[in-house]
Structures are given as C-alpha cells and as structure tokens.
Design an enzyme around this catalytic site. Structure first.
Site, PDB file in Angstrom:
ATOM      1  N   ARG A 175      -1.614   5.741  -4.074  1.00 39.59           N
ATOM      2  CA  ARG A 175      -2.830   6.032  -6.082  1.00 39.59           C
ATOM      3  C   ARG A 175      -4.006   5.153  -6.040  1.00 39.59           C
ATOM      4  NH1 ARG A 175      -2.499   9.702  -9.727  1.00 39.59           N
ATOM      5  NH2 ARG A 175      -2.843   8.435 -11.623  1.00 39.59           N
TER       6      ARG A 175
ATOM      7  N   HIS B 263      -3.162  -3.279   3.706  1.00 40.04           N
ATOM      8  CA  HIS B 263      -4.179  -2.148   4.365  1.00 40.04           C
ATOM      9  C   HIS B 263      -4.264  -2.501   6.174  1.00 40.04           C
ATOM     10  CE1 HIS B 263      -6.908   0.818   4.092  1.00 40.04           C
ATOM     11  NE2 HIS B 263      -7.554   0.300   4.524  1.00 40.04           N
TER      12      HIS B 263
HETATM   13  C1  GAR Z   1       1.109   0.847   5.801  1.00 40.84           C
HETATM   14  O1  GAR Z   1       0.245   1.499   6.976  1.00 40.84           O
HETATM   15  C2  GAR Z   1       0.068   0.558   5.303  1.00 40.84           C
HETATM   16  O2  GAR Z   1      -0.659  -0.121   5.350  1.00 40.84           O
HETATM   17  C3  GAR Z   1      -0.911   1.271   4.303  1.00 40.84           C
HETATM   18  O3  GAR Z   1      -0.021   2.130   4.409  1.00 40.84           O
HETATM   19  C4  GAR Z   1       1.222   2.794   5.705  1.00 40.84           C
HETATM   20  C5  GAR Z   1       2.346   2.769   4.462  1.00 40.84           C
HETATM   21  O4  GAR Z   1       3.599   2.581   5.296  1.00 40.84           O
HETATM   22  N1  GAR Z   1      -1.246   1.301   3.094  1.00 40.84           N
HETATM   23  C6  GAR Z   1      -2.757   2.340   2.779  1.00 40.84           C
HETATM   24  O5  GAR Z   1      -3.445   2.769   4.013  1.00 40.84           O
HETATM   25  C7  GAR Z   1      -3.560   1.519   1.894  1.00 40.84           C
HETATM   26  N2  GAR Z   1      -4.548   1.722   1.882  1.00 40.84           N
HETATM   27  P1  GAR Z   1       4.799   2.364   4.832  1.00 40.84           P
HETATM   28  O6  GAR Z   1       4.908   3.550   3.839  1.00 40.84           O
HETATM   29  O7  GAR Z   1       5.572   2.468   5.840  1.00 40.84           O
HETATM   30  O8  GAR Z   1       5.406   1.113   4.681  1.00 40.84           O
END
Ligand code: GAR
Length: 195
Positions: free
Chosen positions: A90, A108
């Site tokens: 979000r 990211h």
């Molecule tokens: C992670 O890979 C993070 O880098 C990405 O969501 C995933 C969450 O994984 N974030 C984004 O893409 C932000 N734009 P997790 O819930 O297992 O930590």
C-alpha cells in the site's frame, strides 16, 4: 529503538528481522506489526514472537490519509522511531510520509529504479536482463522511490526459472534488510551520543 514493521503477506522479511534481533545483531525491538490483511501469515509469525499487532483493513476508510491517521495513533502510543515496510502493498499518504520523513524504509525486489511495482521479480525475469537484485531505500511520496540505503545484485542465469530467481532474491533480502536496519539504528545512536 522501537521499530514497527508493516506487512501484508507472508512476512519472511519480518521473520528475518525478528531472527536478527534475537541473535543480538540489531539493538532494537519490534514493538508493533501493522497489517492491512487479516489473512496474512505474517500475523502468525508476529504472534509466535510475542509481538503486538495492529490489524486493520484499509477498506471502509474514505481516504488514504484517514487510514494512515489510525496507524499514526498506534505508532505514537509506542514511541515508534523507525517504520519498516516489509511487503506492505500500500502506498502511504503524503501526510504520513511527511510525519515520518527519513524514518520509513522499504525493501524492493529489484535494482531500483528498474522494475518498480508489485511484479518486480517477474518483470525482471521476463525482460531478458542478466542482472536484477534487491534495494533497501528511504520512502518518499512516490512508489518504490527515495534515497537508496543498500543494494545488492542478483544474477539471472540461463537455467534460472522464475521460482529459482525468486528464491535467490528472497535469500538476499533476508540478509540485506537486517543489515540496513542495523545501519540505521547505529547511525541514530551515534547521533544521540554526539548531541
Ligand atoms: C518481498 O519480496 C518484498 O521485496 C516485496 O514483497 C515481498 C514480501 O515478502 N515488496 C515489494 O514488492 C514492494 N514494492 P515477505 O512478505 O515474505 O516479506
């Protein structure tokens, strides 16, 4: 230092942070986990670690700012000094970013500014690029944008599948995020000692 970790999903990065703190690698406490998705597995991880959670769907709030104000109240109660976005899907309101400027960090799964958005790993995989990676950065008003704290490259090999690439990226994330938080906490305590 009191940290709040914001999550929406699986929470493997939250877990990596909890583990690094319990190994004594970061001098901070996860005082609150904020989540906009009741079904997120990250909440189970928080409960297992005995961390307080604030779970609230953003649905039902008129504006992004209204939702963020609810969160701000919870952060203030616990004297939160660092907001760690760990898969929080979000965008934060400009007001929230202003209030916590230079105190919100995000991870990211790409080498920003390349491949912003929610499908960064897939987009990099399908692009034909030979490298992608992971970025930890301060958050500003734009999506996946702001001053970079740490970046690490990950090679996309010929025999990689989307799944193997995802695995490699997550492995890097789980080292890089605790490292970045450690740097932030250290710098903050250095500043306090200089005052
Ligand atoms: C992670 O890979 C993070 O880098 C990405 O969501 C995933 C969450 O994984 N974030 C984004 O893409 C932000 N734009 P997790 O819930 O297992 O930590």
């Amino acid at each position: 230092m009191n940290i709040a970790v914001f999550v929406s999903g699986n929470g493997t990065n939250l877990q990596a942070i909890i583990d690094a703190i319990s190994r004594g690698e970061i001098n901070a406490k996860v005082s609150l986990v904020v989540c906009n998705n009741e079904a997120a597995y990250a909440l189970t991880r928080a409960k297992k670690a005995g961390i307080e959670t604030f779970v609230k769907s953003h649905k039902g709030f008129k504006t992004r700012a209204d939702y963020d104000r609810e969160i701000t109240k919870e952060l203030k109660k616990r004297n939160i000094e660092l907001v760690v976005l760990a898969g929080f899907m979000r965008l934060l309101s400009p007001n929230f970013v202003k209030k916590y400027r230079n105190k919100i960090i995000n991870i990211h799964p790409s080498l920003l500014p390349a491949f912003k958005g929610t499908h960064a790993i897939k987009d990099a995989f399908e692009s034909g690029e030979k490298t992608t990676g992971v970025t930890v950065h301060f958050v500003d008003e734009e999506l996946d944008h702001g001053p970079i704290i740490l970046q690490e490259k990950v090679n996309i090999e010929k025999n990689d599948t989307l799944e193997t690439l995802e695995e490699k990226i997550h492995k890097v994330e789980h080292k890089l995020y605790p490292k970045a938080i450690k740097l932030f906490v250290r710098r903050q305590s250095d500043n306090v000692n200089e005052d």
